[in-house]
Design an enzyme around this catalytic site. Sequence first.
Site, PDB file in Angstrom:
ATOM      1  CG  HIS A 124      -1.767  -1.035   1.536  1.00 57.32           C
ATOM      2  ND1 HIS A 124      -1.419  -2.137   2.256  1.00 57.32           N
ATOM      3  CD2 HIS A 124      -3.055  -1.213   1.174  1.00 57.32           C
ATOM      4  CE1 HIS A 124      -2.454  -2.954   2.333  1.00 57.32           C
ATOM      5  NE2 HIS A 124      -3.461  -2.440   1.687  1.00 57.32           N
ATOM      6  CG  ASP A 146      -5.992 -11.673   6.807  1.00 56.68           C
ATOM      7  OD1 ASP A 146      -6.620 -12.082   5.814  1.00 56.68           O
ATOM      8  OD2 ASP A 146      -6.000 -10.484   7.167  1.00 56.68           O
ATOM      9  CE  LYS A 148     -12.141  -7.932   5.757  1.00 54.85           C
ATOM     10  NZ  LYS A 148     -10.806  -7.632   6.288  1.00 54.85           N
ATOM     11  CG  MET A 177      -0.899  -5.921  -6.282  1.00 55.43           C
ATOM     12  SD  MET A 177      -1.093  -5.268  -4.597  1.00 55.43           S
ATOM     13  CE  MET A 177      -1.824  -6.676  -3.761  1.00 55.43           C
ATOM     14  CD  GLU A 228      -7.736 -11.979   1.972  1.00 52.31           C
ATOM     15  OE1 GLU A 228      -7.234 -10.923   1.542  1.00 52.31           O
ATOM     16  OE2 GLU A 228      -7.946 -12.204   3.180  1.00 52.31           O
ATOM     17  CG  ASP A 251      -9.801 -10.879   6.893  1.00 45.11           C
ATOM     18  OD1 ASP A 251      -9.639 -12.000   6.407  1.00 45.11           O
ATOM     19  OD2 ASP A 251      -9.271  -9.851   6.435  1.00 45.11           O
ATOM     20  CG  ASP A 283      -4.876 -10.885  -1.657  1.00 42.10           C
ATOM     21  OD1 ASP A 283      -3.940 -10.741  -2.469  1.00 42.10           O
ATOM     22  OD2 ASP A 283      -5.385  -9.933  -1.026  1.00 42.10           O
ATOM     23  CD  GLU A 335      -8.197  -8.128  -1.290  1.00 38.42           C
ATOM     24  OE1 GLU A 335      -7.218  -7.501  -1.756  1.00 38.42           O
ATOM     25  OE2 GLU A 335      -8.171  -8.690  -0.176  1.00 38.42           O
ATOM     26  CG  HIS A 380     -11.515 -11.314   1.925  1.00 38.90           C
ATOM     27  ND1 HIS A 380     -11.055 -10.221   1.262  1.00 38.90           N
ATOM     28  CD2 HIS A 380     -10.839 -11.349   3.107  1.00 38.90           C
ATOM     29  CE1 HIS A 380     -10.142  -9.595   1.995  1.00 38.90           C
ATOM     30  NE2 HIS A 380      -9.989 -10.279   3.116  1.00 38.90           N
ATOM     31  CG  ASP A 391      -3.761 -10.065   2.308  1.00 37.93           C
ATOM     32  OD1 ASP A 391      -3.101  -9.648   3.277  1.00 37.93           O
ATOM     33  OD2 ASP A 391      -4.797  -9.508   1.918  1.00 37.93           O
ATOM     34  CG  ASP A 409       1.674  -1.228   3.466  1.00 41.71           C
ATOM     35  OD1 ASP A 409       0.943  -0.955   4.428  1.00 41.71           O
ATOM     36  OD2 ASP A 409       1.367  -2.040   2.570  1.00 41.71           O
TER      37      ASP A 409
HETATM   38  C1  GCO Z   1      -7.782  -7.290   4.403  1.00 43.17           C
HETATM   39  C2  GCO Z   1      -7.492  -7.175   2.940  1.00 43.17           C
HETATM   40  C3  GCO Z   1      -6.285  -6.400   2.672  1.00 43.17           C
HETATM   41  C4  GCO Z   1      -6.071  -6.176   1.201  1.00 43.17           C
HETATM   42  C5  GCO Z   1      -5.044  -5.134   1.008  1.00 43.17           C
HETATM   43  C6  GCO Z   1      -4.605  -4.973  -0.402  1.00 43.17           C
HETATM   44  O1  GCO Z   1      -8.628  -8.079   4.709  1.00 43.17           O
HETATM   45  O2  GCO Z   1      -7.188  -6.612   5.213  1.00 43.17           O
HETATM   46  O3  GCO Z   1      -7.375  -8.463   2.442  1.00 43.17           O
HETATM   47  O4  GCO Z   1      -5.182  -7.046   3.227  1.00 43.17           O
HETATM   48  O5  GCO Z   1      -5.738  -7.328   0.528  1.00 43.17           O
HETATM   49  O6  GCO Z   1      -5.551  -3.954   1.495  1.00 43.17           O
HETATM   50  O7  GCO Z   1      -5.631  -4.574  -1.184  1.00 43.17           O
HETATM   51 MN    MN Z   2      -6.420  -9.322   0.769  1.00 47.27          MN
HETATM   52 MN    MN Z   3      -8.090 -10.324   4.296  1.00 43.67          MN
END
Ligand code: GCO
Ligand code: MN
Ligand code: MN
Length: 388
Positions: free
Chosen positions: A56, A259, A185, A90, A219, A257, A247, A183, A222, A289, A59
Amino acid sequence: MYTPRPEDKFTFGMWTYSNPGRDPFGDTTRAVPNLEFHCRAAGKLAELGAYGVNLHDNDLVPITATPAERDQIVATYRKALNDAGLKVPMATTNMFSHAVFKDGAFTAADPTVRAYALRKAMEGIDLGMELDAKIYVFWGGREGTEVDAGKDLVESVKRYRDAFNFLIGYVKDQGYNIKFALEAKPNEPRGQIFLPTTGAMLGFIQTLDDPDFVGVNPEFAHEQMAGLSFPHAVAQALDAGKLFHIDLNDQAPGRYDQDLRFASVNYKDAFTLVKLLEDNGYSGSKHFDAHAYRTEDEEGVWQFCAGNMRNYLILKEKVAQFNADAEIQALVAELQADVDGVAGLMTYTPDNASALRARSFDIEALGAKGRKLELLDQLTGDLLLGVR
Ligand code: GCO
Ligand code: MN
Ligand code: MN
């Protein structure tokens, strides 16, 4: 055999390996990352066999940085990337952390916020281009509502579309060689999120000025959060020619979420997913991700990074084994065998329509025939569990 190489195109979000372990109930358990850490991490990720880092805008560059500070930071990080031999395939915009986005970015009710979001996205795209990114991801983390009365819901979708059309125009005018990947979610962090699934994104993309320019970044976690199948979402994206990026992570269904490390929860879905990517010749980045459990220190984080890549490669080997397994393949072939010679009748022509009308079907026999899916599933499980 399970050693990752750059050709595998494994990438990590800058926000993933550097996640400091904060959650809604607990503070950080690891250091909040700084530029020095990211430069060191580039070397570490390259050593582990990764291909690149995705980021990002914020970041890398703090939202408060002056243009001179920004250029200095980007130059420092670019050098670290070059030294490590890592790419930035990306890039994306953070349109969710700052309070300015608390009621949305591209779909904020306040036009000034929408205008700022567009400006920030343009600058983020410029940064991505500077780092040679080929894909620009949009995750609309704040695009939604808690109070539906506060936004015209139809107008919100139009605003979302207007923003992408604006940015497509911008990228084309600049002559940038970059494509967009949207993307989805569901259900968080807003009460309701617009376009919450990959399927919703795929439908929306077709309404844009230049749909060819835009694909999806599905993702794993998601789709699972929505109780949906990730492999099925990815299959639809592949069919549409829209799988521009992916992702990878993991997630128990029905949770927030999480992750988690790829293939740490749903082994079978992860296998199906790797099979989809490998069998269909997906050539984009395999982006993890995810983040390490908040119990981990830095050593645990690098184990987490290595584990994501290792799991993919293990499953890739399982896919090859599955595809070469004579008994399994015979079952798969039998399921779709054209024993009655009707496959050619299913493309519409008037003759085929007549032939289908004239044909008799023994639906009792078809209905009674066992499909051997229990056996197929058991053999697949045996294979995955390592006893086949
Ligand atoms: C999340 C998202 C993010 C995106 C990221 C890039 O759930 O936090 O998946 O990690 O992937 O903002 O677009
Ligand atoms: Mn993501
Ligand atoms: Mn995520």
